[in-house]
Design a protein around this motif. Structure first.
Motif, PDB file in Angstrom:
ATOM      1  N   LYS A   1       0.831  -1.205   0.000  1.00  0.00           N
ATOM      2  CA  LYS A   1       0.000   0.000   0.000  1.00  0.00           C
ATOM      3  C   LYS A   1       0.875   1.268   0.000  1.00  0.00           C
ATOM      4  O   LYS A   1       0.465   2.304  -0.522  1.00  0.00           O
ATOM      5  CB  LYS A   1      -0.956  -0.004   1.195  1.00  0.00           C
ATOM      6  CG  LYS A   1      -2.133  -0.933   0.991  1.00  0.00           C
ATOM      7  CD  LYS A   1      -2.963  -0.511  -0.236  1.00  0.00           C
ATOM      8  CE  LYS A   1      -4.103  -1.471  -0.525  1.00  0.00           C
ATOM      9  NZ  LYS A   1      -3.631  -2.701  -1.210  1.00  0.00           N
ATOM     10  N   PHE A   2       2.065   1.185   0.558  1.00  0.00           N
ATOM     11  CA  PHE A   2       2.991   2.325   0.451  1.00  0.00           C
ATOM     12  C   PHE A   2       3.360   2.531  -1.011  1.00  0.00           C
ATOM     13  O   PHE A   2       3.380   3.664  -1.510  1.00  0.00           O
ATOM     14  CB  PHE A   2       4.247   2.072   1.290  1.00  0.00           C
ATOM     15  CG  PHE A   2       5.296   3.142   1.127  1.00  0.00           C
ATOM     16  CD1 PHE A   2       5.076   4.420   1.602  1.00  0.00           C
ATOM     17  CD2 PHE A   2       6.492   2.856   0.488  1.00  0.00           C
ATOM     18  CE1 PHE A   2       6.041   5.412   1.439  1.00  0.00           C
ATOM     19  CE2 PHE A   2       7.463   3.843   0.328  1.00  0.00           C
ATOM     20  CZ  PHE A   2       7.233   5.119   0.808  1.00  0.00           C
ATOM     21  N   MET A   3       3.641   1.450  -1.714  1.00  0.00           N
ATOM     22  CA  MET A   3       3.979   1.562  -3.126  1.00  0.00           C
ATOM     23  C   MET A   3       2.808   2.126  -3.925  1.00  0.00           C
ATOM     24  O   MET A   3       2.988   2.960  -4.827  1.00  0.00           O
ATOM     25  CB  MET A   3       4.396   0.197  -3.682  1.00  0.00           C
ATOM     26  CG  MET A   3       5.715  -0.316  -3.132  1.00  0.00           C
ATOM     27  SD  MET A   3       6.173  -1.945  -3.776  1.00  0.00           S
ATOM     28  CE  MET A   3       6.446  -1.553  -5.514  1.00  0.00           C
ATOM     29  N   VAL A   4       1.611   1.689  -3.594  1.00  0.00           N
ATOM     30  CA  VAL A   4       0.420   2.204  -4.273  1.00  0.00           C
ATOM     31  C   VAL A   4       0.324   3.719  -4.091  1.00  0.00           C
ATOM     32  O   VAL A   4       0.056   4.465  -5.048  1.00  0.00           O
ATOM     33  CB  VAL A   4      -0.855   1.523  -3.735  1.00  0.00           C
ATOM     34  CG1 VAL A   4      -2.107   2.308  -4.132  1.00  0.00           C
ATOM     35  CG2 VAL A   4      -0.956   0.098  -4.254  1.00  0.00           C
ATOM     36  N   ALA A   5       0.551   4.186  -2.865  1.00  0.00           N
ATOM     37  CA  ALA A   5       0.452   5.622  -2.585  1.00  0.00           C
ATOM     38  C   ALA A   5       1.525   6.414  -3.337  1.00  0.00           C
ATOM     39  O   ALA A   5       1.250   7.483  -3.894  1.00  0.00           O
ATOM     40  CB  ALA A   5       0.558   5.873  -1.087  1.00  0.00           C
ATOM     41  N   VAL A   6       2.748   5.888  -3.360  1.00  0.00           N
ATOM     42  CA  VAL A   6       3.840   6.566  -4.067  1.00  0.00           C
ATOM     43  C   VAL A   6       3.564   6.596  -5.566  1.00  0.00           C
ATOM     44  O   VAL A   6       3.762   7.630  -6.230  1.00  0.00           O
ATOM     45  CB  VAL A   6       5.185   5.869  -3.779  1.00  0.00           C
ATOM     46  CG1 VAL A   6       6.286   6.443  -4.667  1.00  0.00           C
ATOM     47  CG2 VAL A   6       5.565   6.048  -2.316  1.00  0.00           C
ATOM     48  N   ILE A   7       3.092   5.480  -6.105  1.00  0.00           N
ATOM     49  CA  ILE A   7       2.806   5.412  -7.549  1.00  0.00           C
ATOM     50  C   ILE A   7       1.650   6.337  -7.906  1.00  0.00           C
ATOM     51  O   ILE A   7       1.702   7.081  -8.893  1.00  0.00           O
ATOM     52  CB  ILE A   7       2.512   3.965  -7.971  1.00  0.00           C
ATOM     53  CG1 ILE A   7       3.781   3.106  -7.837  1.00  0.00           C
ATOM     54  CG2 ILE A   7       1.988   3.913  -9.409  1.00  0.00           C
ATOM     55  CD1 ILE A   7       3.536   1.616  -7.945  1.00  0.00           C
ATOM     56  N   ASP A   8       0.590   6.311  -7.106  1.00  0.00           N
ATOM     57  CA  ASP A   8      -0.551   7.190  -7.358  1.00  0.00           C
ATOM     58  C   ASP A   8      -0.119   8.656  -7.378  1.00  0.00           C
ATOM     59  O   ASP A   8      -0.516   9.431  -8.262  1.00  0.00           O
ATOM     60  CB  ASP A   8      -1.619   6.985  -6.281  1.00  0.00           C
ATOM     61  CG  ASP A   8      -2.689   5.972  -6.687  1.00  0.00           C
ATOM     62  OD1 ASP A   8      -2.442   5.189  -7.627  1.00  0.00           O
ATOM     63  OD2 ASP A   8      -3.760   5.974  -6.055  1.00  0.00           O
TER      64      ASP A   8
END
Length: 249
Positions: free
Chosen positions: A106-113
């Motif tokens: 979910k950290f990666m999702v937030a950074v990518i978003d």
């Protein structure tokens, strides 16, 4: 070739802006364009902080390594990974989502978003005749930036974006050749294939610096990257990210 492609291919970082603030309409359009970027599972895990206050800009410029264009621009945006609003949503639904938002995924999702939204914003700004420059230096002092912008848990500042009317336009720095970025079907198995491409790119970059500085610089890209990556930087980030409620599993 259409205007969108021309805008993309004409990109270069602008680090000197005229003393002209962006209009409210320009800011709104840039943010709306950012919002239309793709987002994983409609999660929209980012927020954008717009900074106009002169004193705040001065402080951010200092925290980012004394970069003057953080202070002097038409508008300064800070893109943040944000899962805080999702914790609020969960409380509204009387649920606990902590185990999920603490994952590395979910950290990666937030950074990518946030990154996708930022690039949409950059293209929108450039299509309006404005210039921009990403500011990763905000991560030099993540805790101070976070405190200054009053970011709650589950929100971290990733990078800034200075936007404004260009006062000077720099030369476009050559990127790696397409065949060194785009591989068909699989990654190259032979290291020599990569080495050959990098040697060719070294010549391109060396000529670029030599022409730009009238022979005072002739840096090779491989040497430049090796020196930059030779010493770990911002090693505080792991602890900071985890303190903010991310990447605990």
């Amino acid at each position: 070739m259409n205007e969108t492609i021309e805008t993309l291919l004409n990109h270069r970082s602008i680090r000197k802006f005229k003393e002209q603030a962006l209009s409210e309409q320009q800011v709104t359009l840039i943010v709306q364009a950012a919002q239309m970027a793709s987002t994983s599972s409609f999660i929209q895990a980012y927020s954008i902080i717009g900074v106009e206050n002169k004193e705040t800009k001065v402080t951010l410029a200092r925290l980012a390594g004394n970069q003057p264009y953080v202070e002097k621009n038409g508008h300064f945006f800070v893109f943040c990974a944000d899962l805080h609003r999702h914790t609020v949503a969960a409380k509204m639904e009387k649920a606990d989502i902590t185990p999920a938002i603490e994952t590395t995924e979910k950290f990666m999702v937030a950074v990518i978003d946030a990154s996708l939204a930022a690039q949409n914003a950059a293209i929108a700004a450039e299509s309006m005749g404005l210039g921009m420059c990403y500011i990763g230096g905000l991560r030099n002092e993540s805790e101070e930036v976070s405190a200054l912008l009053q970011l709650p848990d589950n929100v971290i500042p990733l990078f800034g974006m200075a936007v404004g009317v260009p006062d000077s336009v720099t030369d476009q720095k050559p990127r790696l050749p397409v065949n060194q970025i785009y591989y068909k079907e699989t990654y190259p198995s032979e290291q020599k294939t990569i080495e050959k491409g990098l040697e060719s790119y070294n010549q391109i970059i060396s000529s670029y610096y030599s022409d730009r500085t009238k022979g005072e610089r002739n840096d090779r890209w491989t040497d430049q990257m090796t020196q930059m990556l030779g010493t770990p930087r911002r090693i505080h980030m792991k602890d900071f990210v985890q303190q903010k409620g991310f990447m605990k599993s």
